[in-house]
Design a protein around this motif. Structure first.
Motif, PDB file in Angstrom:
ATOM      1  N   ASP A   8     -15.687  -2.667 -26.927  1.00  0.00           N
ATOM      2  CA  ASP A   8     -14.630  -1.731 -27.335  1.00  0.00           C
ATOM      3  C   ASP A   8     -15.197  -0.639 -28.235  1.00  0.00           C
ATOM      4  O   ASP A   8     -14.939   0.553 -28.033  1.00  0.00           O
ATOM      5  N   VAL A   9     -15.950  -1.060 -29.242  1.00  0.00           N
ATOM      6  CA  VAL A   9     -16.476  -0.115 -30.226  1.00  0.00           C
ATOM      7  C   VAL A   9     -17.511   0.807 -29.582  1.00  0.00           C
ATOM      8  O   VAL A   9     -17.519   2.013 -29.835  1.00  0.00           O
ATOM      9  N   ALA A  10     -18.364   0.258 -28.732  1.00  0.00           N
ATOM     10  CA  ALA A  10     -19.359   1.091 -28.039  1.00  0.00           C
ATOM     11  C   ALA A  10     -18.670   2.143 -27.176  1.00  0.00           C
ATOM     12  O   ALA A  10     -19.082   3.305 -27.159  1.00  0.00           O
ATOM     13  N   ALA A  11     -17.612   1.752 -26.483  1.00  0.00           N
ATOM     14  CA  ALA A  11     -16.884   2.700 -25.631  1.00  0.00           C
ATOM     15  C   ALA A  11     -16.218   3.791 -26.471  1.00  0.00           C
ATOM     16  O   ALA A  11     -16.211   4.960 -26.079  1.00  0.00           O
ATOM     17  N   MET A  12     -15.669   3.415 -27.619  1.00  0.00           N
ATOM     18  CA  MET A  12     -14.985   4.396 -28.473  1.00  0.00           C
ATOM     19  C   MET A  12     -15.947   5.357 -29.151  1.00  0.00           C
ATOM     20  O   MET A  12     -15.602   6.518 -29.371  1.00  0.00           O
ATOM     21  N   THR A  13     -17.130   4.862 -29.511  1.00  0.00           N
ATOM     22  CA  THR A  13     -18.040   5.663 -30.326  1.00  0.00           C
ATOM     23  C   THR A  13     -19.162   6.328 -29.548  1.00  0.00           C
ATOM     24  O   THR A  13     -19.777   7.274 -30.040  1.00  0.00           O
ATOM     25  N   GLY A  14     -19.470   5.803 -28.373  1.00  0.00           N
ATOM     26  CA  GLY A  14     -20.604   6.315 -27.614  1.00  0.00           C
ATOM     27  C   GLY A  14     -21.943   5.787 -28.112  1.00  0.00           C
ATOM     28  O   GLY A  14     -22.994   6.205 -27.630  1.00  0.00           O
ATOM     29  N   LEU A  15     -21.916   4.870 -29.081  1.00  0.00           N
ATOM     30  CA  LEU A  15     -23.149   4.268 -29.592  1.00  0.00           C
ATOM     31  C   LEU A  15     -23.605   3.153 -28.662  1.00  0.00           C
ATOM     32  O   LEU A  15     -22.778   2.480 -28.047  1.00  0.00           O
ATOM     33  N   PRO A  16     -24.908   2.916 -28.568  1.00  0.00           N
ATOM     34  CA  PRO A  16     -25.403   1.797 -27.760  1.00  0.00           C
ATOM     35  C   PRO A  16     -24.904   0.464 -28.319  1.00  0.00           C
ATOM     36  O   PRO A  16     -24.755   0.312 -29.535  1.00  0.00           O
ATOM     37  N   GLU A  17     -24.663  -0.511 -27.439  1.00  0.00           N
ATOM     38  CA  GLU A  17     -24.130  -1.800 -27.870  1.00  0.00           C
ATOM     39  C   GLU A  17     -25.028  -2.488 -28.891  1.00  0.00           C
ATOM     40  O   GLU A  17     -24.519  -3.143 -29.801  1.00  0.00           O
ATOM     41  N   ASP A  18     -26.347  -2.369 -28.768  1.00  0.00           N
ATOM     42  CA  ASP A  18     -27.246  -2.989 -29.755  1.00  0.00           C
ATOM     43  C   ASP A  18     -27.020  -2.406 -31.148  1.00  0.00           C
ATOM     44  O   ASP A  18     -27.008  -3.139 -32.141  1.00  0.00           O
ATOM     45  N   ALA A  24     -23.600   5.577 -38.841  1.00  0.00           N
ATOM     46  CA  ALA A  24     -23.244   4.643 -37.759  1.00  0.00           C
ATOM     47  C   ALA A  24     -22.299   3.561 -38.272  1.00  0.00           C
ATOM     48  O   ALA A  24     -21.323   3.214 -37.598  1.00  0.00           O
ATOM     49  N   ASP A  25     -22.554   3.013 -39.477  1.00  0.00           N
ATOM     50  CA  ASP A  25     -21.660   2.006 -40.053  1.00  0.00           C
ATOM     51  C   ASP A  25     -20.247   2.566 -40.219  1.00  0.00           C
ATOM     52  O   ASP A  25     -19.270   1.898 -39.890  1.00  0.00           O
ATOM     53  N   MET A  26     -20.157   3.774 -40.738  1.00  0.00           N
ATOM     54  CA  MET A  26     -18.831   4.394 -40.933  1.00  0.00           C
ATOM     55  C   MET A  26     -18.128   4.604 -39.597  1.00  0.00           C
ATOM     56  O   MET A  26     -16.924   4.348 -39.471  1.00  0.00           O
ATOM     57  N   THR A  27     -18.856   5.067 -38.607  1.00  0.00           N
ATOM     58  CA  THR A  27     -18.285   5.303 -37.281  1.00  0.00           C
ATOM     59  C   THR A  27     -17.769   3.999 -36.685  1.00  0.00           C
ATOM     60  O   THR A  27     -16.652   3.943 -36.155  1.00  0.00           O
ATOM     61  N   VAL A  28     -18.563   2.948 -36.786  1.00  0.00           N
ATOM     62  CA  VAL A  28     -18.170   1.642 -36.260  1.00  0.00           C
ATOM     63  C   VAL A  28     -16.970   1.099 -37.036  1.00  0.00           C
ATOM     64  O   VAL A  28     -16.008   0.604 -36.448  1.00  0.00           O
ATOM     65  N   TYR A  29     -17.001   1.203 -38.350  1.00  0.00           N
ATOM     66  CA  TYR A  29     -15.898   0.721 -39.178  1.00  0.00           C
ATOM     67  C   TYR A  29     -14.592   1.430 -38.811  1.00  0.00           C
ATOM     68  O   TYR A  29     -13.550   0.797 -38.670  1.00  0.00           O
ATOM     69  N   GLU A  30     -14.651   2.736 -38.636  1.00  0.00           N
ATOM     70  CA  GLU A  30     -13.454   3.501 -38.277  1.00  0.00           C
ATOM     71  C   GLU A  30     -12.924   3.100 -36.905  1.00  0.00           C
ATOM     72  O   GLU A  30     -11.710   3.055 -36.690  1.00  0.00           O
ATOM     73  N   ALA A  31     -13.819   2.801 -35.967  1.00  0.00           N
ATOM     74  CA  ALA A  31     -13.382   2.342 -34.641  1.00  0.00           C
ATOM     75  C   ALA A  31     -12.691   0.993 -34.742  1.00  0.00           C
ATOM     76  O   ALA A  31     -11.643   0.773 -34.118  1.00  0.00           O
ATOM     77  N   VAL A  32     -13.250   0.086 -35.535  1.00  0.00           N
ATOM     78  CA  VAL A  32     -12.611  -1.221 -35.734  1.00  0.00           C
ATOM     79  C   VAL A  32     -11.234  -1.033 -36.371  1.00  0.00           C
ATOM     80  O   VAL A  32     -10.246  -1.637 -35.942  1.00  0.00           O
ATOM     81  N   ALA A  33     -11.151  -0.177 -37.373  1.00  0.00           N
ATOM     82  CA  ALA A  33      -9.880   0.079 -38.043  1.00  0.00           C
ATOM     83  C   ALA A  33      -8.846   0.635 -37.069  1.00  0.00           C
ATOM     84  O   ALA A  33      -7.686   0.223 -37.075  1.00  0.00           O
ATOM     85  N   ALA A  34      -9.259   1.562 -36.220  1.00  0.00           N
ATOM     86  CA  ALA A  34      -8.332   2.153 -35.250  1.00  0.00           C
ATOM     87  C   ALA A  34      -7.811   1.093 -34.290  1.00  0.00           C
ATOM     88  O   ALA A  34      -6.609   1.056 -33.989  1.00  0.00           O
TER      89      ALA A  34
END
Length: 81
Positions: free
Chosen positions: A38-48, A16-26
């Motif tokens: 933004d990150v939740a929309a890009m990754t499909g992860l819950p906002e929490d 999850a950290d890697m996925t979030v980090y990559e979304a921020v980088a993008a």
């Protein structure tokens, strides 16, 4: 403690950290700081979950909080997106 010493080994980051980090980088390569939404929309992860990852990454020096958003922390490598 210098920023470089705070960074954990990338192998210690969760998926999850890697996925979030990559979304921020993008988003940052497009000149945009990354918000939780933004990150939740890009990754499909819950906002929490995104919020926890962003906070953890910022605490470790990988991200820098900018108001309600985040940008990449200090790094010595390039991004290609």
């Amino acid at each position: 403690m210098p920023d470089e010493e705070r960074l954990e080994d990338v192998q210690e980051m969760t998926t999850a950290d890697m996925t979030v980090y990559e979304a921020v980088a993008a988003l940052n390569t497009k000149g945009r700081p990354a918000t939780v939404a933004d990150v939740a929309a890009m990754t499909g992860l819950p906002e929490d979950d995104v919020r926890r990852c962003l906070d953890s990454l910022a605490e470790g020096g990988r991200l820098v909080p900018k108001g309600d958003a985040y940008t990449l922390g200090t790094h010595d490598w390039g991004l290609e997106y």
